[in-house]
Write a protein that holds these residues in place. Structure first.
Motif, PDB file in Angstrom:
ATOM      1  N   ILE A 145     -21.726 -21.126  -2.486  1.00  0.00           N
ATOM      2  CA  ILE A 145     -21.295 -21.681  -3.983  1.00  0.00           C
ATOM      3  C   ILE A 145     -19.926 -21.713  -4.392  1.00  0.00           C
ATOM      4  CG2 ILE A 145     -21.484 -20.377  -6.150  1.00  0.00           C
ATOM      5  CD1 ILE A 145     -24.111 -18.976  -4.959  1.00  0.00           C
ATOM      6  N   VAL A 146     -19.048 -21.158  -3.955  1.00  0.00           N
ATOM      7  CA  VAL A 146     -17.659 -21.077  -4.437  1.00  0.00           C
ATOM      8  C   VAL A 146     -16.935 -22.267  -3.732  1.00  0.00           C
ATOM      9  CG1 VAL A 146     -15.321 -20.061  -4.296  1.00  0.00           C
ATOM     10  CG2 VAL A 146     -17.325 -18.535  -4.662  1.00  0.00           C
ATOM     11  N   THR A 147     -17.300 -22.685  -2.407  1.00  0.00           N
ATOM     12  CA  THR A 147     -16.757 -23.787  -1.919  1.00  0.00           C
ATOM     13  C   THR A 147     -17.173 -24.916  -2.342  1.00  0.00           C
ATOM     14  OG1 THR A 147     -18.017 -23.597  -0.083  1.00  0.00           O
ATOM     15  CG2 THR A 147     -15.900 -22.421   0.085  1.00  0.00           C
ATOM     16  N   THR A 148     -18.184 -24.996  -3.170  1.00  0.00           N
ATOM     17  CA  THR A 148     -18.571 -26.153  -3.770  1.00  0.00           C
ATOM     18  C   THR A 148     -18.598 -26.206  -5.233  1.00  0.00           C
ATOM     19  OG1 THR A 148     -20.907 -25.470  -3.906  1.00  0.00           O
ATOM     20  CG2 THR A 148     -20.454 -26.603  -2.108  1.00  0.00           C
ATOM     21  N   SER A 149     -17.726 -25.519  -5.647  1.00  0.00           N
ATOM     22  CA  SER A 149     -17.660 -25.275  -7.248  1.00  0.00           C
ATOM     23  C   SER A 149     -16.003 -25.345  -7.516  1.00  0.00           C
ATOM     24  CB  SER A 149     -18.222 -23.843  -7.664  1.00  0.00           C
ATOM     25  OG  SER A 149     -19.502 -23.895  -7.393  1.00  0.00           O
ATOM     26  N   ALA A 150     -15.768 -25.083  -8.833  1.00  0.00           N
ATOM     27  CA  ALA A 150     -14.505 -25.222  -9.159  1.00  0.00           C
ATOM     28  C   ALA A 150     -13.283 -24.087  -8.868  1.00  0.00           C
ATOM     29  CB  ALA A 150     -14.205 -25.165 -10.919  1.00  0.00           C
ATOM     30  N   GLY A 151     -13.869 -22.951  -8.343  1.00  0.00           N
ATOM     31  CA  GLY A 151     -13.053 -22.053  -7.734  1.00  0.00           C
ATOM     32  C   GLY A 151     -12.536 -22.136  -6.113  1.00  0.00           C
ATOM     33  N   ASN A 152     -12.974 -23.193  -5.798  1.00  0.00           N
ATOM     34  CA  ASN A 152     -12.725 -23.543  -4.318  1.00  0.00           C
ATOM     35  C   ASN A 152     -11.299 -23.773  -4.092  1.00  0.00           C
ATOM     36  OD1 ASN A 152     -13.173 -23.896  -1.678  1.00  0.00           O
ATOM     37  ND2 ASN A 152     -13.336 -26.078  -1.877  1.00  0.00           N
ATOM     38  N   SER A 153     -10.663 -23.385  -2.674  1.00  0.00           N
ATOM     39  CA  SER A 153      -9.593 -23.644  -2.425  1.00  0.00           C
ATOM     40  C   SER A 153      -9.545 -24.073  -0.972  1.00  0.00           C
ATOM     41  CB  SER A 153      -8.386 -22.294  -2.539  1.00  0.00           C
ATOM     42  OG  SER A 153      -9.094 -21.359  -1.606  1.00  0.00           O
ATOM     43  N   TRP A 154      -8.647 -24.638  -0.413  1.00  0.00           N
ATOM     44  CA  TRP A 154      -8.587 -25.090   0.844  1.00  0.00           C
ATOM     45  C   TRP A 154      -8.734 -23.882   1.968  1.00  0.00           C
ATOM     46  CZ3 TRP A 154      -6.140 -24.457   5.648  1.00  0.00           C
ATOM     47  CH2 TRP A 154      -6.145 -25.328   6.584  1.00  0.00           C
ATOM     48  N   MET A 155      -7.668 -23.043   1.372  1.00  0.00           N
ATOM     49  CA  MET A 155      -7.666 -21.629   2.185  1.00  0.00           C
ATOM     50  C   MET A 155      -9.140 -20.901   2.151  1.00  0.00           C
ATOM     51  SD  MET A 155      -5.005 -21.232   3.805  1.00  0.00           S
ATOM     52  CE  MET A 155      -3.165 -21.460   3.995  1.00  0.00           C
ATOM     53  N   LEU A 156      -9.586 -20.786   0.957  1.00  0.00           N
ATOM     54  CA  LEU A 156     -11.109 -20.297   1.208  1.00  0.00           C
ATOM     55  C   LEU A 156     -11.986 -20.971   2.138  1.00  0.00           C
ATOM     56  CD1 LEU A 156     -13.419 -18.330   0.444  1.00  0.00           C
ATOM     57  CD2 LEU A 156     -13.653 -19.854  -1.862  1.00  0.00           C
TER      58      LEU A 156
END
Length: 297
Positions: free
Chosen positions: A205-216
């Motif tokens: 969910i987070v990696t396909t949403s606005a809260g994503n980061s490359w590090m995550l």
């Protein structure tokens, strides 16, 4: 005879060395660890027994060691700088404090040598693929002498002026973002897991949403593994975040997020994870909340 040498043949240095040699550049090399020197020789390099021997007569010396102490030791204590050809260039690709890069540049200038302050980003994968990002500052002569090596090792080279120290400034500021983002990734995965989220679904969910980061995206899956392979260690980020804090102090800039992230990496190291992958900063959270994150992938 080779006119180019590299000192420091660890995960980053060996990858860079292999790409330099693939570009048709004869290369001498030195590392304190004997088996690493042998591996370099097996890959086609000219292995040397001392830093001075590696630098002897060279017009370009690449330094890819762990820190400024190792760089200064190789150059000034072990005789590499004095062994270089007149007017040679030292390409410093280690992550160091900007003030230390400036000091090294001054010492080398006093010996009639050039410094290309050229730290890198991209990790072991980028070093091996020849796709590093290099943040470089130095004289026109230094850029010209290092040009073929920069082309062999990097996908992108940012030319940041003629003053050593600026390359390191950009790199240190970048490491603030990198370190904080890894710590934030560990925090969100820890909160989600303890609050009842499925770690794999949370990651999706987070990696396909606005809260994503490359590090995550990159570190998140490893945070759910028991013993992930090491691409960059907890100890490296302790060092790099300490450089961030040093630079902030020298510039008079408060860095509360960097300071907290530094403490989290330090905590992970104190728990015995210093040499583990930097994603294992999550172990500090697991210890504090007495709960282990476990994915299914």
């Amino acid at each position: 005879m080779s006119e180019t040498a590299i000192i420091g043949l660890g995960a980053m240095g060996m990858g860079m060395a292999q790409n330099i040699m693939r570009a048709g550049i004869a290369l001498k090399g030195y590392d304190v660890y004997g088996p690493t020197r042998q591996g370099f020789a097996n890959a086609g390099g000219i292995a040397c027994d001392t830093a001075e021997e590696a630098a002897q007569g060279c017009s370009l010396l690449v330094l890819m060691v762990v820190n400024i102490d190792q760089a200064n030791a190789a150059l000034f204590d072990d005789g590499a700088a004095k062994a270089l050809a007149p007017g040679a260039t030292v390409m410093l690709s280690s992550t160091v404090a900007p003030s230390d890069a400036r000091e090294m540049g001054g010492k080398l200038a006093g010996m009639g040598l050039h410094l290309l302050d050229a730290p890198v980003s991209g990790g072991q994968v980028g070093a091996e693929a020849g796709t590093l990002t290099i943040m470089a500052a130095g004289s026109g002569d230094a850029f010209q002498r290092a040009g073929a090596v920069l082309d062999a090792c990097a996908k992108t080279v940012h030319a940041l002026g003629d003053e050593p120290g600026m390359g390191s400034t950009y790199k240190v500021v970048h490491q603030l973002a990198a370190g904080v983002h890894i710590a934030v990734a560990a925090e969100l995965m820890s909160l989600g897991a303890k609050a009842g989220c499925d770690p794999d679904k949370l990651f999706e969910i987070v990696t396909t949403s606005a809260g994503n980061s490359w590090m995550l995206e990159n570190r998140g899956p490893r945070m759910m593994q028991d013993d992930p392979p090491v691409s960059s260690s907890v100890e490296i980020f302790i060092k790099d975040l300490s450089l961030v804090l040093q630079t902030g102090k020298e510039a008079g800039v408060p860095l509360p997020l960097a300071a907290q992230s530094f403490q989290l990496f330090q905590s992970a190291s104190a728990l015995g994870h210093g040499k583990a992958d930097d994603s294992m900063v999550v172990r500090a959270y697991e210890a504090m909340m007495n709960y282990k994150i476990k994915g299914t992938s």
